[in-house]
Design a protein around this motif. Structure first.
Motif, mmCIF file in Angstrom:
data_model
loop_
_atom_site.group_PDB
_atom_site.id
_atom_site.type_symbol
_atom_site.label_atom_id
_atom_site.label_comp_id
_atom_site.label_asym_id
_atom_site.label_seq_id
_atom_site.Cartn_x
_atom_site.Cartn_y
_atom_site.Cartn_z
ATOM 1 N N MET A 1 0.864 -1.192 0.000
ATOM 2 C CA MET A 1 0.000 0.000 0.000
ATOM 3 C C MET A 1 0.895 1.235 0.000
ATOM 4 S SD MET A 1 -3.008 0.909 2.783
ATOM 5 C CE MET A 1 -2.135 0.108 4.105
ATOM 6 N N THR B 1 0.945 5.548 -0.263
ATOM 7 C CA THR B 1 0.299 6.859 -0.305
ATOM 8 C C THR B 1 1.393 7.901 -0.416
ATOM 9 O OG1 THR B 1 -1.566 6.141 1.045
ATOM 10 C CG2 THR B 1 -1.152 8.507 0.962
ATOM 11 N N ASN B 2 1.371 8.691 -1.451
ATOM 12 C CA ASN B 2 2.378 9.733 -1.620
ATOM 13 C C ASN B 2 1.958 10.987 -0.866
ATOM 14 O OD1 ASN B 2 4.133 8.252 -3.367
ATOM 15 N ND2 ASN B 2 2.670 8.573 -5.019
ATOM 16 N N GLY B 3 2.933 11.631 -0.217
ATOM 17 C CA GLY B 3 2.682 12.934 0.401
ATOM 18 C C GLY B 3 2.147 12.909 1.813
ATOM 19 N N GLY B 4 2.029 11.745 2.447
ATOM 20 C CA GLY B 4 1.549 11.735 3.827
ATOM 21 C C GLY B 4 1.125 10.355 4.280
ATOM 22 N N TRP C 1 4.919 9.115 11.852
ATOM 23 C CA TRP C 1 4.873 10.454 11.234
ATOM 24 C C TRP C 1 5.143 11.521 12.280
ATOM 25 C CZ3 TRP C 1 5.256 12.310 6.515
ATOM 26 C CH2 TRP C 1 4.999 11.470 5.430
ATOM 27 N N ASN D 1 5.930 -0.906 7.963
ATOM 28 C CA ASN D 1 5.610 0.354 7.284
ATOM 29 C C ASN D 1 6.767 1.332 7.349
ATOM 30 O OD1 ASN D 1 5.025 2.198 9.807
ATOM 31 N ND2 ASN D 1 3.971 0.252 10.191
ATOM 32 N N THR E 1 7.520 5.622 6.774
ATOM 33 C CA THR E 1 6.906 6.943 6.631
ATOM 34 C C THR E 1 7.945 7.964 6.169
ATOM 35 O OG1 THR E 1 7.317 7.410 8.956
ATOM 36 C CG2 THR E 1 5.165 6.483 8.402
ATOM 37 N N VAL F 1 7.481 5.245 -3.863
ATOM 38 C CA VAL F 1 6.747 6.109 -2.936
ATOM 39 C C VAL F 1 7.486 7.442 -2.876
ATOM 40 C CG1 VAL F 1 7.974 5.100 -0.953
ATOM 41 C CG2 VAL F 1 5.819 6.324 -0.584
ATOM 42 N N GLY G 1 5.935 9.897 1.299
ATOM 43 C CA GLY G 1 4.693 9.298 1.788
ATOM 44 C C GLY G 1 4.893 8.083 2.654
ATOM 45 N N THR G 2 3.926 7.174 2.566
ATOM 46 C CA THR G 2 3.892 5.995 3.422
ATOM 47 C C THR G 2 3.823 4.744 2.563
ATOM 48 O OG1 THR G 2 2.597 7.297 4.997
ATOM 49 C CG2 THR G 2 2.682 4.924 5.383
ATOM 50 N N LEU G 3 4.667 3.785 2.874
ATOM 51 C CA LEU G 3 4.630 2.485 2.197
ATOM 52 C C LEU G 3 4.409 1.412 3.260
ATOM 53 C CD1 LEU G 3 6.857 1.167 -0.649
ATOM 54 C CD2 LEU G 3 6.517 -0.246 1.367
ATOM 55 N N THR G 4 3.397 0.606 3.060
ATOM 56 C CA THR G 4 3.051 -0.444 4.021
ATOM 57 C C THR G 4 2.961 -1.785 3.319
ATOM 58 O OG1 THR G 4 1.771 1.148 5.321
ATOM 59 C CG2 THR G 4 1.321 -1.174 5.731
#
Lengths: 141, 154
Positions: free
Chosen positions: A4, A6-9, A134, B98, B100, B132, B135-138
């Motif tokens: 999974m 999500t770019n940018g956060g 984060w 994950n 971040t 990525v 961002g976040t990679l999980t």
């Protein structure tokens, strides 16, 4: 293994919920080739489960953000996890989404319910851990 | 051919009866998850034995930009003590690995036991390059059942 991104956060609740739904309700890659109507129903169920879990992931994420606001870096000393009520409610949401589908009975089996609760808890913990990470990143940790 | 192929390392199968690995919740070993670069020079799969296979080829995602060499570390509390169903033993971890503030590209992973000389316990391919940006990679581990768990012995 699903990946999974999500770019940018952080991942938004919608992405987290869809990912959880895909883990709870995996769809055989070959189903489309062998039984198209069943494949369609499975895709609908997966989407319905995702929709049902969005508010739960949002509340877990917001709850963790509030915990970080209250505790700052001390949040890392608090064990990851959600209470039984959250798990029970989110399990019910999954079962509710399955009502009227060919898998409704499956989701009522005790062993399946236990597996779903374990999966939900893993995904909620991950949601919380990402928020903490984060926070640490913003502090320059 | 260079790259990652999803497999349980053969060396890991031989190490289990030697009690080299302990996956017990809280009291077990510490396991880590390293990520490989998008275009590795080495080949990783059933013949992979150790995290050093990855570093020896300079195939790990470099330090910085949201990735710390060595990879994501599970705590021992995040181990899940193996269960059985029918003739299959299976186990996993209680969080998904994950990263971040992440900006990098990766194509595969090696799970290894940092408490036992970094011996490999799982190799995974992502089926292509995953990128990525800030961002976040999980990595979402499969459900912990006798037919899907990331680590299973039938």
């Amino acid at each position: 293994m699903l990946v999974m991104v999500t770019n940018g956060g952080p991942h938004p609740p919608e992405t987290l919920a869809l990912n959880t739904a895909m883990a709870i309700c995996p769809i055989d890659e070959d189903l489309a080739k062998t039984d198209g109507p069943r494949h369609f129903k499975a895709l609908c169920l997966q989407a319905d489960i995702a929709r049902a879990l969005i508010p739960h992931h949002a509340e877990v994420q917001n709850g963790q953000r509030n915990l970080i606001k209250m505790n700052g870096d001390m949040v890392h000393a608090i064990e990851l996890g959600v209470d039984e009520g959250r798990l029970t409610e989110s399990l019910r949401a999954v079962q509710q989404a399955a009502l009227g589908t060919p898998w409704a009975e499956h989701f009522q089996k005790p062993e399946v319910m236990n597996a779903i609760v374990d999966e939900l808890h893993r995904h909620f913990r991950t949601n919380q851990q990402i928020e903490r990470q984060w926070h640490a990143d913003r502090q320059g940790a | 051919m260079a790259g990652f192929t999803t497999a349980m390392p053969t060396s890991f199968k031989a190490e289990l009866p030697q009690a080299i690995h302990n996956f017990t919740t809280t009291t077990g070993h510490v396991f880590k998850v390293a990520l490989g670069i998008a275009s590795p020079t080495g080949t990783y799969g059933a013949a992979t034995t150790n995290y050093s296979n990855l570093t020896g080829n300079s195939d790990e995602v470099p330090n910085g930009s949201g990735y710390t060499t060595g990879g994501f570390a599970f705590t021992a509390a995040q181990n899940t003590t193996p269960s059985t169903s029918g003739t299959t033993a299976f186990w996993t971890w209680s969080v998904n690995p994950n990263w971040t503030s992440a900006t990098f590209a990766t194509s595969g992973t090696i799970f290894y036991n940092s408490s036992a000389s970094n011996q490999a316990v799982y190799v995974g391919s992502f089926g292509g390059t995953i990128s990525v940006s800030s961002g976040t990679l999980t990595l979402t581990l499969p459900s912990n059942t006798n037919t899907t768990a990331i680590l299973r012995i039938a």
